[in-house]
Design an enzyme around this catalytic site. Structure first.
Site, PDB file in Angstrom:
ATOM      1  N   SER A 157       0.798  -1.231   0.000  1.00  0.00           N
ATOM      2  CA  SER A 157       0.000   0.000   0.000  1.00  0.00           C
ATOM      3  C   SER A 157       0.831   1.283   0.000  1.00  0.00           C
ATOM      4  O   SER A 157       0.256   2.357  -0.203  1.00  0.00           O
ATOM      5  CB  SER A 157      -0.940   0.032   1.201  1.00  0.00           C
ATOM      6  OG  SER A 157      -2.070  -0.739   0.918  1.00  0.00           O
ATOM      7  N   LYS A 190       0.341   3.299  -2.958  1.00  0.00           N
ATOM      8  CA  LYS A 190      -0.818   4.192  -3.110  1.00  0.00           C
ATOM      9  C   LYS A 190      -0.385   5.665  -3.081  1.00  0.00           C
ATOM     10  O   LYS A 190      -1.048   6.526  -3.661  1.00  0.00           O
ATOM     11  CB  LYS A 190      -1.837   3.926  -1.997  1.00  0.00           C
ATOM     12  CG  LYS A 190      -2.482   2.541  -2.085  1.00  0.00           C
ATOM     13  CD  LYS A 190      -3.284   2.226  -0.818  1.00  0.00           C
ATOM     14  CE  LYS A 190      -3.908   0.841  -0.870  1.00  0.00           C
ATOM     15  NZ  LYS A 190      -4.540   0.465   0.419  1.00  0.00           N
TER      16      LYS A 190
END
Ligand code: GLU
Length: 308
Positions: A69, A72
């Site tokens: 992540s 992101k």
């Protein structure tokens, strides 16, 4: 050219490496991605870049790990570059207080995810970047931004991790189809998800990650990929939303913006002072690196880097 070495900082990193190994409170690696589940949790690395160009590390700082992540953040930078503030029509900027893969708020908020760092918001962000072109072009843009921000072309995607997640990623598939049902995906869910799984499978070392964060730290000599005004906003999102339902806890303990990944990585920014890459693959119950969060708190305290 790197500036004079800060021996207090190197001593702090060496001590933190020793402390987390002595404590051996590692947590467990992410279980839902088979390639990650098999990783030995008893591993740790930390790297720091300062504005004068000096770099510091302790632990296994040349081991590559799956940034998951943390990607992101780079996808958000790419998407804002491509569609600008129009992105905020499709995704919000508020903490969710829910887990990274939660579907709960999507129902009541009609398919507009709370922020770009929960999975649903990241899938929308990747979709905005993908819109109207092939996945390989969107991926090339994300990896190009990572490489430029890290000043390093030796950063790649581990396709076996992307395949591993695709095979088991029922929750993300559900999120993508739910977003699609609300008209918040431009591309076919499978195409957007394939792009998302591949961006999550980017591999980096903690030193590469710390270098990639120099622009977010606002260093004058960082590669000019990210305008300062945008860096400020992304840091604000990292502070409020970077650790899912553990974001308040991270702010409380560390006092710095950060973004975690279920690969056990952490990108932590001390604005104007330092960019920090940390990795330890065992996670706490929020899905954030357990020893990594501990290390971030120790470093912030030792160097008095908290923004508060
Ligand atoms: N690829 C992971 C997922 O979508 C990323 C989650 C994370 O790193 O927090 O489940």
């Amino acid at each position: 050219m790197s500036g004079p070495k800060n021996t207090a900082l190197q001593a702090a990193l060496t001590k933190i490496d020793q402390t987390v190994r002595d404590e051996a409170d590692w947590g467990a690696p992410a279980q839902y991605i088979p390639q990650l589940a098999a990783i030995d949790p008893a591993q740790f690395a930390i790297s720091v870049c300062l504005e004068n160009g000096a770099e510091y590390s302790a632990g296994q700082s040349d081991t590559r790990f799956s940034i998951q992540s943390i990607s992101k953040v780079f996808a958000l930078i790419a998407a804002l570059g491509r569609v600008g503030d129009a992105l905020w029509n499709r995704v919000g900027r508020e903490p969710s207080g829910t887990s990274f893969d939660s579907v709960i708020l999507l129902e009541s908020e009609k398919g507009r995810p709370r922020n770009p760092f929960v999975n649903a918001g990241a899938i929308v962000t990747t979709d905005a970047l993908l819109s109207g072109r092939e996945p390989r072009l969107a991926l090339a843009e994300i990896i190009g931004i990572v490489r430029a921000m890290a000043s390093d072309d030796d950063i790649h995607i581990d396709a076996s991790v992307a395949r591993s997640e695709k095979a088991t990623g029922a929750r993300n598939k559900a999120l993508a189809h739910y977003l699609d049902s609300h008209g918040n995906l431009d591309s076919e869910p499978e195409l957007t998800l394939g792009t998302y799984f591949h961006q999550c499978a980017i591999e980096m070392t903690t030193l590469q990650l710390a270098r990639a964060g120099r622009g977010l730290a606002g260093f004058a000599n960082a590669p000019s990929v990210l305008p300062l005004r945008r860096a400020k906003r992304i840091n604000a999102l990292m502070m409020t939303c970077g650790h899912y339902d553990g974001s308040g806890e991270f702010a409380f303990r560390v006092g710095l913006p950060g973004k975690s990944g279920v690969g056990g990585g952490l990108l932590v920014i001390a604005p104007g002072r330092a960019s920090i890459g940390i990795w330890s693959p065992g996670l706490d119950h929020y899905g954030n690196s357990k020893a990594g969060t501990r290390a971030a708190a120790l470093l912030s305290n030792a160097m008095r880097w908290s923004v508060f």
